[in-house]
Design a protein around this motif. Structure first.
Motif, PDB file in Angstrom:
ATOM      1  N   VAL A 102     -15.453 -17.161   1.118  1.00  0.00           N
ATOM      2  CA  VAL A 102     -14.599 -16.602   0.063  1.00  0.00           C
ATOM      3  C   VAL A 102     -13.500 -15.787   0.728  1.00  0.00           C
ATOM      4  N   HIS A 112     -11.917 -17.260  -5.871  1.00  0.00           N
ATOM      5  CA  HIS A 112     -12.980 -18.269  -5.952  1.00  0.00           C
ATOM      6  C   HIS A 112     -14.324 -17.663  -5.529  1.00  0.00           C
ATOM      7  N   HIS A 129     -18.334 -16.866  -5.211  1.00  0.00           N
ATOM      8  CA  HIS A 129     -19.512 -17.735  -5.222  1.00  0.00           C
ATOM      9  C   HIS A 129     -20.763 -16.968  -5.636  1.00  0.00           C
ATOM     10  N   ASN A 189     -19.302 -16.425 -10.409  1.00  0.00           N
ATOM     11  CA  ASN A 189     -19.401 -17.623  -9.580  1.00  0.00           C
ATOM     12  C   ASN A 189     -18.612 -18.746 -10.237  1.00  0.00           C
TER      13      ASN A 189
END
Length: 276
Positions: free
Chosen positions: A146, A252, A254, A103
């Motif tokens: 995402v 990126h 999460h 994350n």
């Protein structure tokens, strides 16, 4: 949302020099002025028969192991291999597994929260048109908010550094991440989503990148799924792209970062390849 794994690709390209493409023709077609001009619905006619063109830059069924592909130069919480765990044809396919639990938030919580891996090859310098086609099997859609990166085109050249990448979304649609650094360009989202990918089956994904002239700094990029056009991304930054990467993963994540992906029957050419 620039893929920082591409920075590793850039540094490796500078370190090891140019790699040979699969084509016996070297730079054949790399700077051709053929192809469809920006703003048109290119590829709807003469879509190809799904077979790799004779003058293709890359034709790869992953049955011959590494076969000149370079592995990632940094670990990004993912593994990438060529194996026979799931293939569309032949004995091999590219297999990417991203780890769970990574994350990027809160910022600084992890030194490297990415879960992404690609293989890469140098290609003849991009002129006006380039097409990629691969069959992709996702065990799940990308997580909420995402993007999962399939393909990357980038230029490592000093003064022309930058790239673009085709990404998949949770709804089966696509995004175009543009970190070319060209004014007026940037991340672009498919809207509306009428043509999309589905997990747990093989999807034929095609990506076309085009500009009117080899000196233009902007153009457009199209994407098709199983032969149907999903979107045409406008105002895409163009560089002298000379490196192609294929794989999967999340720049990126999460936290919900686990995935397993297989890619087979890849082709890159200066004409649209189509689906078999």
């Amino acid at each position: 949302m620039r893929s920082t794994s591409a920075l590793a690709l850039m540094m490796a390209s500078l370190a090891v020099g140019a790699l040979s493409a699969c084509s016996d023709d070297g730079d054949t077609g790399g700077d051709t002025d053929g192809g469809t001009l920006p703003g048109t619905d290119g590829g709807t006619g003469g879509t190809g028969n799904g077979k790799c063109p004779a003058n293709a830059i890359i034709c790869e069924n992953f049955d011959n192991g590494q076969n000149g592909w370079k592995t990632p130069d940094e670990e990004h919480n993912a593994t990438i291999a060529i194996d026979g765990t799931r293939t569309r044809s032949g004995s091999g396919a590219l297999h990417v597994v991203t780890e769970a639990g990574h994350n990027e938030f809160p910022l600084g919580a992890e030194e490297d929260p990415q879960t992404i891996a690609h293989l890469r090859k140098d290609i003849p310098t991009f002129g006006t048109v380039l097409y990629a086609r691969a069959y992709v099997y996702l065990n799940r859609a990308a997580p909420q908010d995402v993007m999962g990166t399939y393909f990357i085109l980038f230029s490592p050249k000093e003064g022309s550094f930058g790239g673009i990448e085709l990404q998949g979304m949770i709804n089966g649609g696509f995004a175009l991440d543009d970190w070319s650094g060209i004014e007026g360009t940037g991340w672009n989202l498919q809207d509306p989503v009428k043509v999309k990918t589905s997990p747990n089956q093989w999807n034929c994904i095609e990506w076309g990148v085009q500009r009117a002239k080899a000196t233009d700094t902007t153009g457009h990029a199209q994407v098709w799924v199983n032969g149907a056009q999903a979107f045409d991304f406008p105002n895409v930054g163009m560089r002298p792209f000379s490196n192609f990467a294929v794989g999967y993963g999340f720049v990126h994540p999460h936290g919900d970062s686990a995935s397993e992906t297989w890619i087979d029957d890849l082709a890159v050419a200066t004409e649209r390849i189509g689906c078999e």
